[in-house]
Design an enzyme around this catalytic site. Structure first.
Site, short mmCIF file in Angstrom:
data_model
loop_
_atom_site.label_atom_id
_atom_site.label_comp_id
_atom_site.label_asym_id
_atom_site.label_seq_id
_atom_site.Cartn_x
_atom_site.Cartn_y
_atom_site.Cartn_z
N LYS A 1 41.38 -15.86 24.96
CA LYS A 1 40.47 -15.69 23.82
C LYS A 1 41.24 -15.27 22.58
O LYS A 1 41.70 -14.14 22.48
CB LYS A 1 39.40 -14.63 24.11
CG LYS A 1 38.29 -14.68 23.06
CD LYS A 1 37.62 -13.35 22.81
CE LYS A 1 38.05 -12.70 21.53
NZ LYS A 1 37.83 -13.43 20.29
N CYS B 1 51.74 -4.00 15.11
CA CYS B 1 51.56 -2.76 15.87
C CYS B 1 52.86 -1.96 15.90
O CYS B 1 52.85 -0.76 16.10
CB CYS B 1 51.05 -3.06 17.26
SG CYS B 1 51.90 -4.41 18.06
N GLU C 1 47.91 -3.42 25.02
CA GLU C 1 48.87 -3.24 23.93
C GLU C 1 48.04 -2.86 22.71
O GLU C 1 47.30 -3.69 22.19
CB GLU C 1 49.64 -4.54 23.64
CG GLU C 1 50.50 -5.05 24.77
CD GLU C 1 51.71 -4.19 25.07
OE1 GLU C 1 51.95 -3.19 24.35
OE2 GLU C 1 52.40 -4.52 26.04
N GLU D 1 46.64 4.63 11.85
CA GLU D 1 47.25 3.31 11.67
C GLU D 1 46.57 2.60 10.51
O GLU D 1 45.36 2.39 10.52
CB GLU D 1 47.10 2.49 12.96
CG GLU D 1 47.80 1.15 12.86
CD GLU D 1 47.73 0.35 14.16
OE1 GLU D 1 46.64 0.29 14.76
OE2 GLU D 1 48.76 -0.21 14.55
P1 NAP Z 1 40.05 -5.58 17.85
O1 NAP Z 1 38.64 -5.48 17.38
O2 NAP Z 1 40.52 -4.64 18.87
O3 NAP Z 1 40.25 -7.09 18.32
C1 NAP Z 1 41.28 -7.56 19.20
C2 NAP Z 1 40.71 -8.67 20.07
O4 NAP Z 1 39.68 -8.14 20.91
C3 NAP Z 1 40.05 -9.81 19.29
O5 NAP Z 1 40.26 -11.01 19.99
C4 NAP Z 1 38.58 -9.42 19.33
O6 NAP Z 1 37.72 -10.51 19.15
C5 NAP Z 1 38.48 -8.87 20.73
N1 NAP Z 1 37.34 -7.95 20.94
C6 NAP Z 1 36.62 -7.29 20.00
N2 NAP Z 1 35.66 -6.56 20.60
C7 NAP Z 1 35.75 -6.78 21.94
C8 NAP Z 1 35.05 -6.30 23.07
N3 NAP Z 1 34.03 -5.46 22.96
N4 NAP Z 1 35.43 -6.73 24.29
C9 NAP Z 1 36.48 -7.56 24.44
N5 NAP Z 1 37.18 -8.05 23.40
C10 NAP Z 1 36.83 -7.66 22.16
O7 NAP Z 1 41.03 -5.48 16.65
P2 NAP Z 1 40.70 -5.94 15.15
O8 NAP Z 1 39.29 -5.64 14.77
O9 NAP Z 1 41.15 -7.31 15.02
O10 NAP Z 1 41.66 -4.97 14.37
C11 NAP Z 1 41.29 -3.61 14.18
C12 NAP Z 1 42.49 -2.70 14.26
O11 NAP Z 1 43.14 -2.83 15.53
C13 NAP Z 1 43.59 -3.01 13.29
O12 NAP Z 1 43.32 -2.54 12.01
C14 NAP Z 1 44.75 -2.34 13.97
O13 NAP Z 1 44.72 -0.96 13.75
C15 NAP Z 1 44.51 -2.61 15.41
N6 NAP Z 1 45.24 -3.79 15.90
C16 NAP Z 1 46.32 -3.62 16.68
C17 NAP Z 1 47.02 -4.74 17.12
C18 NAP Z 1 48.20 -4.65 18.00
O14 NAP Z 1 48.98 -5.58 18.05
N7 NAP Z 1 48.38 -3.58 18.75
C19 NAP Z 1 46.60 -6.00 16.75
C20 NAP Z 1 45.49 -6.15 15.96
C21 NAP Z 1 44.80 -5.03 15.56
P3 NAP Z 1 37.12 -10.94 17.72
O15 NAP Z 1 37.91 -10.25 16.67
O16 NAP Z 1 37.26 -12.40 17.71
O17 NAP Z 1 35.68 -10.52 17.72
#
Ligand code: NAP
Ligand code: MG
Length: 456
Positions: free
Chosen positions: A155, A264, A230, A357
């Site tokens: 996904k 990250c 991660e 972050e």
């Molecule tokens: P996120 O909401 O955690 O999304 C990561 C992935 O999880 C996306 O594919 C998202 O799908 C999916 N997801 C969202 N809600 C879910 C749920 N309830 N169950 C299963 N999967 C779910 O991260 P984000 O909103 O993109 O970013 C928010 C913050 O996360 C960033 O500002 C940063 O601090 C952190 N982040 C960290 C990393 C890393 O590499 N460690 C990467 C990205 C973000 P959809 O977005 O398609 O709905």
């Protein structure tokens, strides 16, 4: 299908195209196809699986330019970075193509027979990836998972699904069995949650925010599924007075502003020994000003826009109020989600800018007194993903590298991801490790079989 999602080019704010959102029924059909494909895949000879993965790697290699252009369009990554990312996917596939023939078990001495272990694949693995590095992070999951004999449902983040969808098609074009590697588009709350709740998905790999990671882990606990996480980071770049200040300052922008800080592993806190604090800032300022922010289609661009308008609002919110901005780099104005590289001097290490972050091109620079103080400050965070340290003192380098609670550290450099070395975080930065020599084994469970050999 339950509607579509509009992709936006973050460099222009213009719509690119619509991507479908899978319904629960469609997700379940994909998982059912994966269950069936996995049986045949695991039954293939190890060498045949290796050949199939090498063919997939070659297909990616011959489409590096196409994949890179898609990433520029969809994610705003500079073209030179996007080419590196696409090539990295091929390298990761080639590396784990070496795994099927190396998944050796053990023969353990026992009385009355023979005891042997097997590395059995889980079955179907669900991989949920974020928008910041859409291709590379996906490959860290799917390459070793496939190599170990699993099927994969992937996904992508809804914001950035184009390259993942193309990789899924390339796998088929390269001859991977139908249903073995499927990319399922849709929102996290539908597709991601279904991967967690569906009984036939036997392991989940999640990369993204700590908040969602915790809920994914809780769901996996209910179903007793293993999960690799991660998550976020607030990594420290520690500069000692006895380090190479010129090199540390010249390389610091890349360590935090690469991918517009949406990394990250971003070294988003720079801890500088007090005696060289002012000198470091003097050297750092021209390096920040020289960091090239602009059109991601240009070869020389080092940093593009942020991923979305909403994310830019989130990054901006860190500069509301008290944050003391020391200096900033440049960024285009006009359409697109631009944000200039920004250097902040917090009043205290407890300030929000020094703790949370940002996931954007904002770095907090803080002074420390001595080695013990540096380690204490570096560890003064819920996170523990990456970090760097600059010193010419070998004993200090070893002590600090061992003292900082992070999964990935570099001394006198900032490199953090080499696919043949392990990667992952401590504390709130994650659970489990990806990449490295053992990653394929992490997608297996050990089976222990005793064969009685007594003649009677
Ligand atoms: P996120 O909401 O955690 O999304 C990561 C992935 O999880 C996306 O594919 C998202 O799908 C999916 N997801 C969202 N809600 C879910 C749920 N309830 N169950 C299963 N999967 C779910 O991260 P984000 O909103 O993109 O970013 C928010 C913050 O996360 C960033 O500002 C940063 O601090 C952190 N982040 C960290 C990393 C890393 O590499 N460690 C990467 C990205 C973000 P959809 O977005 O398609 O709905
Ligand atoms: Mg989210």
């Amino acid at each position: 299908m339950t509607g579509t999602f509009t992709l936006i080019n973050p460099a222009t704010a213009e719509p690119i195209r619509e991507v479908s959102r899978a319904s629960i029924a469609e997700i379940d059909e994909a998982i059912a196809r994966a269950v069936s494909a996995q049986r045949g895949w695991a039954a293939q000879a190890p060498g045949a699986r290796a050949d199939a993965l090498r063919a997939f790697a070659r297909a990616v290699e011959t489409h590096v330019e196409e994949l890179a252009q898609l990433e520029v369009l969809n994610s705003g990554h500079p073209i030179s970075s996007a080419r590196w990312e696409a090539s990295h996917v091929a390298q990761v596939l080639n590396f784990y193509a070496g795994s099927p023939e190396r998944l050796s078990g053990q023969q353990i001495p026992v009385a009355g027979g023979m005891d042997v272990t097997f590395h059995e694949p889980y079955g179907v693995v669900g991989i949920i990836v974020p928008w910041n590095f859409p291709m590379t992070i996906a490959s860290w999951g799917f390459a070793p998972a496939l190599a170990a004999g699993n099927a994969v449902v992937l996904k992508p983040a809804e914001l950035t699904s184009l390259t993942a969808v193309r990789l899924g098609a390339l796998a088929r074009e390269a001859g991977l069995p139908d249903g073995l590697f499927q990319v399922v588009t849709g929102s996290g709350s539908v597709v991601g949650e279904r991967f967690v709740s569906h009984p036939d998905v036997r392991k989940v790999v999640f990369t993204g925010s700590t908040e969602v990671g915790v809920s994914v882990a809780a769901g996996c606990a209910q179903a007793l599924k293993p999960v690799t996480l991660e998550l976020g980071g607030k990594s420290a770049n520690i500069v000692f007075a006895d380090g190479d200040l010129e090199k540390a300052a010249a390389s610091a922008p890349g360590a935090v502003f690469d991918n517009a800080g949406q990394d990250c592993c971003a070294r988003s806190r720079i801890l500088v020994q007090r005696s060289v604090f002012d000198r470091f800032l003097e050297l750092f300022e021209p390096a920040v000003q020289a960091w090239r922010v602009g059109d991601p289609r240009l070869e020389l661009t080092e940093m593009g826009p942020l991923i979305s308008a909403a994310h830019r609002d989130s990054v901006s919110s860190f500069l509301d109020g008290a944050a003391r901005v020391a200096f900033r780099g440049g960024a285009p104005d006009g359409p697109g989600f631009w944000f200039p590289p920004t250097v902040v001097l917090p009043d205290s290490p407890r300030d929000r800018i020094a703790q949370d972050e940002v996931f954007g091109p904002v770095v907090a620079v803080l002074p420390f007194d001595d080695e013990a103080d540096a380690i204490r400050l570096a560890n003064d965070t819920i996170y523990g993903l990456a970090g760097s340290l600059w010193t010419e003192n070998l004993g200090r380098a070893v002590r600090v590298a061992r003292g900082v609670k992070s999964g990935v550290l570099s001394v006198n450099s900032h490199s953090s991801v080499r696919y043949w070395t392990p990667f992952g975080g401590m504390k709130a930065s994650g659970l489990g490790r990806e990449l490295g020599p053992d990653a394929a084994e992490h997608f297996t469970e050990t089976k222990n079989v005793f064969f009685a050999t007594d003649a009677s």
